[in-house]
Design an enzyme around this catalytic site. Structure first.
Site, short mmCIF file in Angstrom:
data_model
loop_
_atom_site.label_atom_id
_atom_site.label_comp_id
_atom_site.label_asym_id
_atom_site.label_seq_id
_atom_site.Cartn_x
_atom_site.Cartn_y
_atom_site.Cartn_z
N ASP A 17 8.69 -55.03 68.41
CA ASP A 17 8.44 -55.59 67.08
C ASP A 17 8.46 -57.12 67.05
OD1 ASP A 17 8.06 -53.13 65.89
OD2 ASP A 17 10.20 -52.85 65.51
N ARG A 97 24.86 -60.07 62.07
CA ARG A 97 23.75 -60.66 61.29
C ARG A 97 24.06 -62.03 60.71
NH1 ARG A 97 20.32 -58.17 64.23
NH2 ARG A 97 19.84 -56.02 63.66
N ASP A 126 19.66 -54.77 57.27
CA ASP A 126 19.65 -56.06 57.97
C ASP A 126 18.83 -57.13 57.25
OD1 ASP A 126 21.37 -55.23 59.98
OD2 ASP A 126 19.75 -54.26 61.08
N SER A 177 15.83 -46.00 67.59
CA SER A 177 15.97 -47.41 67.26
C SER A 177 17.41 -47.79 67.57
CB SER A 177 15.66 -47.61 65.78
OG SER A 177 16.19 -48.83 65.35
N1 ARG Z 1 23.50 -48.84 59.91
C1 ARG Z 1 24.06 -49.92 60.65
C2 ARG Z 1 24.18 -51.12 59.76
O1 ARG Z 1 23.53 -51.21 58.77
C3 ARG Z 1 23.29 -50.20 61.92
C4 ARG Z 1 21.98 -50.85 61.73
C5 ARG Z 1 21.27 -51.06 63.02
N2 ARG Z 1 20.18 -51.95 62.85
C6 ARG Z 1 19.04 -51.84 63.48
N3 ARG Z 1 18.12 -52.69 63.17
N4 ARG Z 1 18.79 -50.89 64.36
O2 ARG Z 1 24.93 -52.01 60.05
#
Ligand code: ARG
Length: 424
Positions: A17, A97, A126, A177
């Site tokens: 991506d 993040r 995110d 993912s």
């Molecule tokens: N659900 C978790 C969170 O919101 C993990 C997210 C993982 N992010 C990703 N882009 N694969 O913190």
């Protein structure tokens, strides 16, 4: 004389991506893309990632090793706070993040860029975390989120990559993912989207199946000061090393797997699998130590703060003053959290088997049922009389007046008649 192109700093992972994003931003926005890869602790070799960015069209590409800052400013404070989202998820991604956002903003300033970009989709957490953090730190920056804008399916991205000669590695073709940093690894998509389906074994990378874990338990000791872990088995260890070691030891014992059906910020329930061996062990140990050094009231209140703190982190509010307020409380609250916890790791279980502290509130002479008891037994009768007085009074006046079957449910069990009565 041509005018200089505008610049954008892209958070770059080297995956499909963000690689496609480099080309796409150039085409759509006609900007120069600076690729920024941030190392928050990954097993992946990041050197080829930097090269790949330039090969894909970035005008500049760089890595920042932010592991130490991540541990000191994000992970350990979250551990002190007891931050487990919905009592389950140690928040690895959510903690990473705001740090990535800060480094994007710093880099944009240093490079004279007017925009930053990230590879988040439009239905995840995110994007919320990035956008809020970026605009809290610098409201003037433009935010470009290609995946949110372009509406390509995964197959279309692959096709775009093929046409633009962007190399797609094998791991990109797997159906999951994945996001990972030193505090944990998350796995989504594919069969995992069925909450009834048991996760297949091949999604796990850091943890052994409990069946394949060693037949003998492993004992470890973790030493804390101010709620921060400083020693492992008596040896002083820096944070990164401690977490890496624990990921290995606990993961080998099958400890660290989490299956969480969680509430996303954007209103969706999603099924998430995590591997967080070190986080699980450290939170367990930390909680066990708090139990021995905190008074009942402090402990109850801390528990509430933990819930709010976890929500704050999960919901992307790291750079809020609400966080400052909570952090100030946590700092003060952790000042007596010193001592050592002993844990047994065995076939997927992490069990606290011992704890001690120079500031322990546990008084053996008060607790013991053996000789040496110093508790004033006589005082108990008077205490119970007064402590139970309001409940007793109320029962005489109000409980009696209630008829069962009315709006209020009865808490009084019915009379149960004896059977098999025998008289002499
Ligand atoms: N659900 C978790 C969170 O919101 C993990 C997210 C993982 N992010 C990703 N882009 N694969 O913190």
């Amino acid at each position: 004389m041509g005018t200089e192109k505008k610049k954008v700093v892209l958070a770059y992972s080297g995956g499909l991506d963000t690689s496609v994003a480099i080309k796409w931003i150039q085409e759509k926005y006609n900007m120069d893309v600076i690729a920024l890869t941030i190392d928050l602790g990954t097993e992946k070799d990041l050197k080829p990632v930097v090269k790949k960015a330039v090969k894909t069209g970035a005008c500049k590409s760089m890595i920042i090793d932010a592991k130490e800052v991540f541990v000191d400013y994000f992970i350990f404070p979250a551990l002190q706070a007891g931050a487990l989202y919905e009592r389950t998820y140690p928040l690895a991604t959510a903690l990473g993040r705001p740090l990535i956002a800060k480094l994007l903003v710093d880099t944009a300033k240093a490079e004279g860029a007017c925009a930053v970009a990230h590879g988040c989709t439009g239905k995840g957490n995110d994007q919320v975390r990035f956008d809020i953090a970026i605009h809290t730190l610098d409201p003037s920056l433009q935010i470009i989120a290609p995946l949110r804008e372009w509406n390509m399916t995964r197959n279309e991205s692959m096709e775009y990559a093929r046409i633009n000669e962007i190399p797609v590695d094998v791991s990109t073709r797997n159906p999951y993912s994945i996001d990972e940093n030193i505090w944990g690894r998350s796995i989504e998509c594919g069969i995992l989207e069925d909450p009834w389906a048991e996760p297949p074994e091949d999604i796990y990378k850091w943890t052994k199946n409990a069946n394949d874990a060693p037949g003998e338990p492993t004992y470890i000791e973790i030493g804390f000061e101010n709620g921060i872990p400083l020693t492992l088995n008596g040896q002083e260890t820096d944070g990164i090393n401690l977490i890496n070691e624990l990921n290995k030891i606990a993961g080998d014992n099958g400890v660290g797997r989490i299956d969480h059906l969680e509430n996303r910020i954007v209103g969706i329930k999603s099924r998430e699998i995590y591997e967080s061996p070190a986080a699980i062990v450290l939170h367990k140990a930390h909680q066990a130590l708090e139990e021995i050094v905190m008074t009942k009231d402090t402990h109850r209140f801390k528990d509430m703060v933990s819930t709010h703190y976890s929500d704050m982190v999960y919901n992307g509010l790291w750079y809020s003053t609400f966080h400052q307020d909570l952090a100030a409380y946590i700092l003060s609250n952790q000042r007596f959290v010193v001592g050592t916890v002993r844990l047994k790791l065995f076939k997927g279980n992490c069990i606290v088997v011992g704890r001690k502290s120079p500031l322990s509130l546990y008084d053996h002479s008060l607790a013991t049922y053996d000789t040496g008891d110093t508790f004033e037994h006589d005082a108990a009768t008077g205490f119970i009389k007064i402590y139970g007085l309001p409940t007793k009074t109320q029962a005489q006046i109000q409980l009696k007046a209630l008829k069962t079957g009315e709006v209020i449910p009865s808490i009084m069990p019915p009379k149960v008649e004896p059977t098999d009565v025998m008289e002499k």
